[in-house]
Design a protein around this motif. Sequence first.
Motif, mmCIF file in Angstrom:
data_model
loop_
_atom_site.group_PDB
_atom_site.id
_atom_site.type_symbol
_atom_site.label_atom_id
_atom_site.label_comp_id
_atom_site.label_asym_id
_atom_site.label_seq_id
_atom_site.Cartn_x
_atom_site.Cartn_y
_atom_site.Cartn_z
ATOM 1 N N THR A 1 0.843 -1.184 0.000
ATOM 2 C CA THR A 1 0.000 0.000 0.000
ATOM 3 C C THR A 1 0.881 1.237 0.000
ATOM 4 O O THR A 1 2.051 1.188 0.347
ATOM 5 C CB THR A 1 -0.917 0.015 1.237
ATOM 6 O OG1 THR A 1 -0.107 -0.054 2.401
ATOM 7 C CG2 THR A 1 -1.893 -1.135 1.209
ATOM 8 N N GLY A 2 0.284 2.328 -0.392
ATOM 9 C CA GLY A 2 1.010 3.586 -0.424
ATOM 10 C C GLY A 2 1.309 4.103 0.966
ATOM 11 O O GLY A 2 0.954 3.499 1.981
ATOM 12 N N LEU A 3 1.951 5.233 0.997
ATOM 13 C CA LEU A 3 2.319 5.864 2.253
ATOM 14 C C LEU A 3 1.201 6.779 2.735
ATOM 15 O O LEU A 3 0.424 7.290 1.931
ATOM 16 C CB LEU A 3 3.590 6.692 2.057
ATOM 17 C CG LEU A 3 4.801 5.936 1.508
ATOM 18 C CD1 LEU A 3 5.915 6.922 1.179
ATOM 19 C CD2 LEU A 3 5.272 4.891 2.484
ATOM 20 N N MET B 1 1.089 8.065 -2.204
ATOM 21 C CA MET B 1 -0.029 7.689 -1.346
ATOM 22 C C MET B 1 -0.802 6.490 -1.906
ATOM 23 O O MET B 1 -1.493 5.799 -1.177
ATOM 24 C CB MET B 1 -0.953 8.883 -1.116
ATOM 25 C CG MET B 1 -0.335 9.891 -0.163
ATOM 26 S SD MET B 1 -1.467 11.193 0.348
ATOM 27 C CE MET B 1 -1.317 12.328 -1.026
ATOM 28 N N LYS B 2 -0.629 6.222 -3.202
ATOM 29 C CA LYS B 2 -1.276 5.059 -3.808
ATOM 30 C C LYS B 2 -0.341 3.850 -3.844
ATOM 31 O O LYS B 2 -0.767 2.718 -3.633
ATOM 32 C CB LYS B 2 -1.711 5.374 -5.244
ATOM 33 C CG LYS B 2 -2.819 6.370 -5.362
ATOM 34 C CD LYS B 2 -3.137 6.595 -6.845
ATOM 35 C CE LYS B 2 -4.173 7.655 -7.041
ATOM 36 N NZ LYS B 2 -4.426 7.921 -8.477
ATOM 37 N N PHE B 3 0.934 4.097 -4.176
ATOM 38 C CA PHE B 3 1.884 3.010 -4.418
ATOM 39 C C PHE B 3 3.248 3.362 -3.839
ATOM 40 O O PHE B 3 3.621 4.524 -3.808
ATOM 41 C CB PHE B 3 2.066 2.772 -5.925
ATOM 42 C CG PHE B 3 0.779 2.640 -6.674
ATOM 43 C CD1 PHE B 3 0.044 1.478 -6.597
ATOM 44 C CD2 PHE B 3 0.301 3.674 -7.462
ATOM 45 C CE1 PHE B 3 -1.151 1.354 -7.291
ATOM 46 C CE2 PHE B 3 -0.883 3.558 -8.160
ATOM 47 C CZ PHE B 3 -1.614 2.386 -8.080
ATOM 48 N N ASN B 4 3.988 2.345 -3.463
ATOM 49 C CA ASN B 4 5.343 2.543 -2.963
ATOM 50 C C ASN B 4 6.306 1.763 -3.856
ATOM 51 O O ASN B 4 6.724 0.669 -3.534
ATOM 52 C CB ASN B 4 5.452 2.087 -1.507
ATOM 53 C CG ASN B 4 6.811 2.359 -0.912
ATOM 54 O OD1 ASN B 4 7.603 3.122 -1.452
ATOM 55 N ND2 ASN B 4 7.096 1.720 0.203
ATOM 56 N N GLY B 5 6.614 2.332 -4.997
ATOM 57 C CA GLY B 5 7.523 1.678 -5.941
ATOM 58 C C GLY B 5 6.785 0.938 -7.032
ATOM 59 O O GLY B 5 5.646 0.509 -6.860
ATOM 60 N N GLY B 6 7.441 0.819 -8.180
ATOM 61 C CA GLY B 6 6.867 0.103 -9.308
ATOM 62 C C GLY B 6 7.740 0.279 -10.535
ATOM 63 O O GLY B 6 8.681 1.072 -10.531
ATOM 64 N N TRP C 1 11.475 3.915 -7.438
ATOM 65 C CA TRP C 1 12.029 3.272 -6.245
ATOM 66 C C TRP C 1 11.068 3.327 -5.072
ATOM 67 O O TRP C 1 10.319 4.287 -4.907
ATOM 68 C CB TRP C 1 13.328 3.948 -5.845
ATOM 69 C CG TRP C 1 14.445 3.777 -6.820
ATOM 70 C CD1 TRP C 1 14.403 3.207 -8.059
ATOM 71 C CD2 TRP C 1 15.783 4.199 -6.638
ATOM 72 N NE1 TRP C 1 15.623 3.257 -8.655
ATOM 73 C CE2 TRP C 1 16.489 3.859 -7.803
ATOM 74 C CE3 TRP C 1 16.460 4.852 -5.613
ATOM 75 C CZ2 TRP C 1 17.847 4.135 -7.958
ATOM 76 C CZ3 TRP C 1 17.804 5.127 -5.766
ATOM 77 C CH2 TRP C 1 18.491 4.762 -6.920
ATOM 78 N N GLU C 2 11.152 2.297 -4.232
ATOM 79 C CA GLU C 2 10.428 2.318 -2.968
ATOM 80 C C GLU C 2 11.083 3.360 -2.065
ATOM 81 O O GLU C 2 12.284 3.630 -2.169
ATOM 82 C CB GLU C 2 10.470 0.947 -2.300
ATOM 83 C CG GLU C 2 9.654 -0.092 -3.042
ATOM 84 C CD GLU C 2 9.580 -1.411 -2.302
ATOM 85 O OE1 GLU C 2 9.797 -1.436 -1.071
ATOM 86 O OE2 GLU C 2 9.304 -2.418 -2.971
#
Length: 133
Positions: free
Chosen positions: A16-18, A43-48, A60-61
């Motif tokens: 999950t995001g931050l 806020m949606k994603f942490n890395g990809g 980057w995460e």
Amino acid sequence: MDLDIYLKKIKFEEKTGLSKEDIIDIEREIGFVYPIEYKEMLMKFNGGYGSIGGYYIDFWEIDDILVYYDENEDIKDLIIFASDGCGVAFAFKKKNQSICSIPMDSLKKAYSREISANYVEFLQKMYDGKLKY
């Protein structure tokens, strides 16, 4: 701004995001306020990773971002946030939120090059096939 058009081919990590609070704490730690559009992604994603236009990008995460920031004294005015998978990193310039490219094998400020005025323009240039780094 809706960035989904740019990010639709990115495979985001399942994490999950931050939270807003996490992002504020990180910004205090590094002395930099992320652009609103980048915060929305965090806020949606942490890395990809994946492609935007004809370009590969690895976002980057946040833990990796912080490790690089802490370990690289010569580039404290840059915040690396992504790479192209071929040895080039992309970073925010702390003084104005512009985007720079920097070779990962020689992480020296002298080798950084401004490639975009801001995060949205960076994504747009990738999407349009016009990013030069």
